[in-house]
Design a protein around this motif. Structure first.
Motif, PDB file in Angstrom:
ATOM      1  N   THR A 159      51.246  41.264  45.514  1.00 59.37           N
ATOM      2  CA  THR A 159      50.740  42.320  46.147  1.00 59.37           C
ATOM      3  C   THR A 159      50.209  42.135  47.290  1.00 59.37           C
ATOM      4  N   ALA A 160      49.874  43.078  48.378  1.00 63.25           N
ATOM      5  CA  ALA A 160      49.261  42.656  49.504  1.00 63.25           C
ATOM      6  C   ALA A 160      47.601  42.742  49.158  1.00 63.25           C
ATOM      7  N   TRP A 161      46.894  42.464  49.888  1.00 58.10           N
ATOM      8  CA  TRP A 161      45.525  42.311  49.816  1.00 58.10           C
ATOM      9  C   TRP A 161      45.024  43.767  49.911  1.00 58.10           C
ATOM     10  N   GLY A 162      43.934  44.175  48.970  1.00 57.54           N
ATOM     11  CA  GLY A 162      43.386  45.288  49.056  1.00 57.54           C
ATOM     12  C   GLY A 162      42.474  45.487  47.975  1.00 57.54           C
ATOM     13  N   SER A 163      42.141  46.906  47.598  1.00 63.51           N
ATOM     14  CA  SER A 163      41.099  47.250  46.591  1.00 63.51           C
ATOM     15  C   SER A 163      41.689  46.587  45.257  1.00 63.51           C
ATOM     16  N   GLU A 164      40.971  46.579  44.337  1.00 65.72           N
ATOM     17  CA  GLU A 164      41.258  46.018  42.906  1.00 65.72           C
ATOM     18  C   GLU A 164      42.164  47.402  42.291  1.00 65.72           C
ATOM     19  N   SER A 165      41.932  48.360  42.613  1.00 65.70           N
ATOM     20  CA  SER A 165      42.659  49.410  42.090  1.00 65.70           C
ATOM     21  C   SER A 165      44.060  49.634  42.670  1.00 65.70           C
TER      22      SER A 165
END
Length: 75
Positions: free
Chosen positions: A16-22
């Protein structure tokens, strides 16, 4: 900068792309639903720590040191 998460599929290596945990959890669940519908989501979670806050402070300190070196070299 906040902490970032990236999820890797345990079946095919999709990331997945880097981002928030949710955001990452939702993205990997969606991936599994489409690509591996009869397998429970699994794999690896990667974690990247946010900025330590040193960026601008360190840059200012470096600028002062350079300025002092320039002044000292003229004397």
């Amino acid at each position: 900068m906040a902490d970032s998460y990236r999820y890797r599929c345990g079946e095919c290596g999709h990331r997945t792309a880097w981002g928030s945990e949710s955001q990452g959890e939702q993205a990997i669940e969606t991936h599994y639903a489409h690509r591996h519908p009869h397998i429970a989501p699994g794999g690896v979670v990667e974690f990247r720590k946010g900025s330590s806050g040193c960026g601008s402070g360190c840059l200012i300190a470096l600028g002062i040191v350079v300025l002092l070196l320039i002044v000292a070299s003229r004397h």
